[in-house]
Design a protein around this motif. Structure first.
Motif, PDB file in Angstrom:
ATOM      1  N   SER A 128       0.837  -1.206   0.000  1.00 52.58           N
ATOM      2  CA  SER A 128       0.000   0.000   0.000  1.00 52.58           C
ATOM      3  C   SER A 128       0.870   1.253   0.000  1.00 52.58           C
ATOM      4  O   SER A 128       0.384   2.354  -0.268  1.00 52.58           O
ATOM      5  CB  SER A 128      -0.909  -0.004   1.231  1.00 52.58           C
ATOM      6  N   LYS A 129       2.158   1.061   0.284  1.00 57.08           N
ATOM      7  CA  LYS A 129       3.081   2.194   0.372  1.00 57.08           C
ATOM      8  C   LYS A 129       3.813   2.461  -0.945  1.00 57.08           C
ATOM      9  O   LYS A 129       3.866   3.593  -1.419  1.00 57.08           O
ATOM     10  CB  LYS A 129       4.107   1.928   1.490  1.00 57.08           C
ATOM     11  N   LEU A 205      -0.863  -8.258   7.778  1.00 54.93           N
ATOM     12  CA  LEU A 205      -0.567  -7.171   6.839  1.00 54.93           C
ATOM     13  C   LEU A 205      -1.854  -6.626   6.213  1.00 54.93           C
ATOM     14  O   LEU A 205      -2.009  -5.410   6.041  1.00 54.93           O
ATOM     15  CB  LEU A 205       0.371  -7.671   5.735  1.00 54.93           C
ATOM     16  N   GLU A 206      -2.761  -7.523   5.907  1.00 52.51           N
ATOM     17  CA  GLU A 206      -4.022  -7.126   5.277  1.00 52.51           C
ATOM     18  C   GLU A 206      -4.877  -6.270   6.208  1.00 52.51           C
ATOM     19  O   GLU A 206      -5.372  -5.203   5.821  1.00 52.51           O
ATOM     20  CB  GLU A 206      -4.779  -8.392   4.866  1.00 52.51           C
ATOM     21  N   GLN A 207      -5.024  -6.725   7.441  1.00 51.49           N
ATOM     22  CA  GLN A 207      -5.915  -6.017   8.365  1.00 51.49           C
ATOM     23  C   GLN A 207      -5.339  -4.693   8.857  1.00 51.49           C
ATOM     24  O   GLN A 207      -6.073  -3.819   9.284  1.00 51.49           O
ATOM     25  CB  GLN A 207      -6.285  -6.936   9.537  1.00 51.49           C
ATOM     26  N   LYS A 208      -4.035  -4.546   8.780  1.00 52.76           N
ATOM     27  CA  LYS A 208      -3.412  -3.278   9.167  1.00 52.76           C
ATOM     28  C   LYS A 208      -3.293  -2.329   7.975  1.00 52.76           C
ATOM     29  O   LYS A 208      -2.756  -1.231   8.099  1.00 52.76           O
ATOM     30  CB  LYS A 208      -2.021  -3.532   9.760  1.00 52.76           C
ATOM     31  N   GLY A 209      -3.770  -2.780   6.804  1.00 49.50           N
ATOM     32  CA  GLY A 209      -3.742  -1.921   5.620  1.00 49.50           C
ATOM     33  C   GLY A 209      -2.393  -1.816   4.939  1.00 49.50           C
ATOM     34  O   GLY A 209      -2.178  -0.911   4.127  1.00 49.50           O
ATOM     35  N   ASP A 210      -1.484  -2.736   5.250  1.00 49.92           N
ATOM     36  CA  ASP A 210      -0.143  -2.685   4.659  1.00 49.92           C
ATOM     37  C   ASP A 210      -0.111  -3.232   3.236  1.00 49.92           C
ATOM     38  O   ASP A 210       0.776  -2.887   2.460  1.00 49.92           O
ATOM     39  CB  ASP A 210       0.850  -3.477   5.521  1.00 49.92           C
ATOM     40  N   VAL A 211      -1.046  -4.116   2.910  1.00 50.28           N
ATOM     41  CA  VAL A 211      -1.069  -4.703   1.573  1.00 50.28           C
ATOM     42  C   VAL A 211      -2.486  -4.744   1.014  1.00 50.28           C
ATOM     43  O   VAL A 211      -3.469  -4.702   1.755  1.00 50.28           O
ATOM     44  CB  VAL A 211      -0.512  -6.154   1.554  1.00 50.28           C
ATOM     45  N   LYS A 212      -2.542  -4.837  -0.297  1.00 54.51           N
ATOM     46  CA  LYS A 212      -3.789  -5.095  -0.995  1.00 54.51           C
ATOM     47  C   LYS A 212      -3.681  -6.505  -1.567  1.00 54.51           C
ATOM     48  O   LYS A 212      -2.787  -6.793  -2.362  1.00 54.51           O
ATOM     49  CB  LYS A 212      -3.994  -4.080  -2.128  1.00 54.51           C
TER      50      LYS A 212
END
Length: 349
Positions: A128-129, A205-212
């Motif tokens: 996401s970054k 990672l998904e739930q913390k918004g780090d990845v799609k």
């Protein structure tokens, strides 16, 4: 004269006792002697749900109950664990089934003898970054992709997805990040642009918004979407020579795993938390349990390889690896259900 009837009665009683003992003999020998009591198992990323049945069998003493003294060595990824077994420093590998197909393409016969996962439990996500403008997998050309270890099942799935988008392995850089805290750090710090990994890492990672998440085999439906069939995953496998020389030992290991699978069928969240080592939770019990609920259906129920599973694996490998030739692979030599079926009957799994 009265002595003879008495003697006959004594003989009859003795004969009856011998007959009863003879009938009891099969029970005494129901558990055959193990060829090897001490067994070394190599595994790549033991803290992942991919290998949860192995952890359960170990933590609840199911290996010991079968008379086994098991030493489990944990490596950064399945390919490293495989190297340990091929190199002779471990007897058995807990790893992805498709490695047995790969090995046969190199004229090495290794056979899976109990299945732990009926779906790969692998998800592919983009950062996401660093990938804010992501539209398709083609955008990953020249990017860094984190996998558990180069050559592992996570790497294989990434190769499969890339090939479907017209990319090859040489179009990206694969970086081994393990399957726990190191993988989280690599993604969150921007060291990698995408990641192909297992749970609980991917859910965290998904739930913390780090990845799609763009591809997911943590469910049976997701596995069908990606592979077109049921894809066998984690299993215990060993060289054909080891299996032939140590059938009772292999049976004991299969028994322990199937016992663990049976326990997992009814285990609740609290049971899981109490059983796995604290370090496996990666500091977040809630997310760990959320990840478990997501992958639960992908865990094998009885240790038996589904009939269509090996062919699904072969087709997947052949689609992106030119060294794999389907007509040169004898799938019947990559697995056996002999031990798992006996274990299933014993534990009513």
């Amino acid at each position: 004269m009265n002595a003879f009837p008495s003697l006959s009665r004594r003989r009859f009683a003795a004969g009856a006792a011998l007959g009863t003992a003879a009938l009891a003999l099969p029970r005494l020998y129901a558990q055959p002697k193990l060829e090897k009591n001490k067994v070394s198992i190599a595994v790549g990323g033991k803290a992942g749900f991919y290998y949860l049945p192995l952890t359960i069998a170990e933590q609840l003493g199911y290996f010991k109950a079968e008379g086994l003294d098991v030493e489990i060595s944990d490596f950064a990824g399945g390919s490293r664990a495989l190297q340990a077994v091929v190199g002779g420093s471990a007897d058995v590998c807990a790893g992805a089934f498709e490695h047995t197909v790969n090995l046969q393409s190199k004229n090495q016969i290794f056979r899976a003898f109990v299945l732990m996962g009926r779906a790969p439990q692998i998800a592919f996500g983009v950062s996401s970054k660093t990938m804010t403008g992501f539209k398709s997998l083609a955008d990953l050309k020249g990017k860094k992709i984190g996998v558990s270890a180069p050559g592992s099942s996570t790497n294989m799935m990434a190769n499969l997805l890339l090939s479907r988008s017209g990319l090859s392995a040489s179009d990206v850089s694969f970086i081994g990040v393990g399957t726990s805290a190191g993988a989280l750090t690599a993604m969150r710090s921007g060291q990698i642009d995408a990641i192909c990994n297992i749970d609980p890492v991917m859910t965290m990672l998904e739930q913390k918004g780090d990845v799609k998440i763009i591809s997911d085999t943590r469910t049976l439906k997701g596995t069908l979407d990606v592979f077109g069939g049921m894809m066998p995953a984690a299993c215990l496998y060993a060289s054909q020579e080891f299996v032939e020389k140590n059938p009772n030992t292999c049976q004991a290991m299969a028994n322990a795993i199937v016992h663990g699978l049976k326990w997992l069928q009814t285990a609740g969240p609290a049971d899981i938390i109490k059983t796995v080592p604290e370090s496996y939770l990666l500091g977040d019990r809630g997310l760990y349990l959320a990840a478990f609920n997501k992958v639960r259906e992908s865990i094998s129920l009885d240790g038996i390889m589904p009939a269509e599973g090996p062919l699904t694996a072969l087709k997947a490998l052949e689609s992106f690896d030119s060294k794999i030739k389907a007509d040169k692979i004898d799938l019947s030599k990559t697995y056996t259900n002999e031990f798992a079926k006996r274990a299933k009957d014993r534990f009513k799994a």
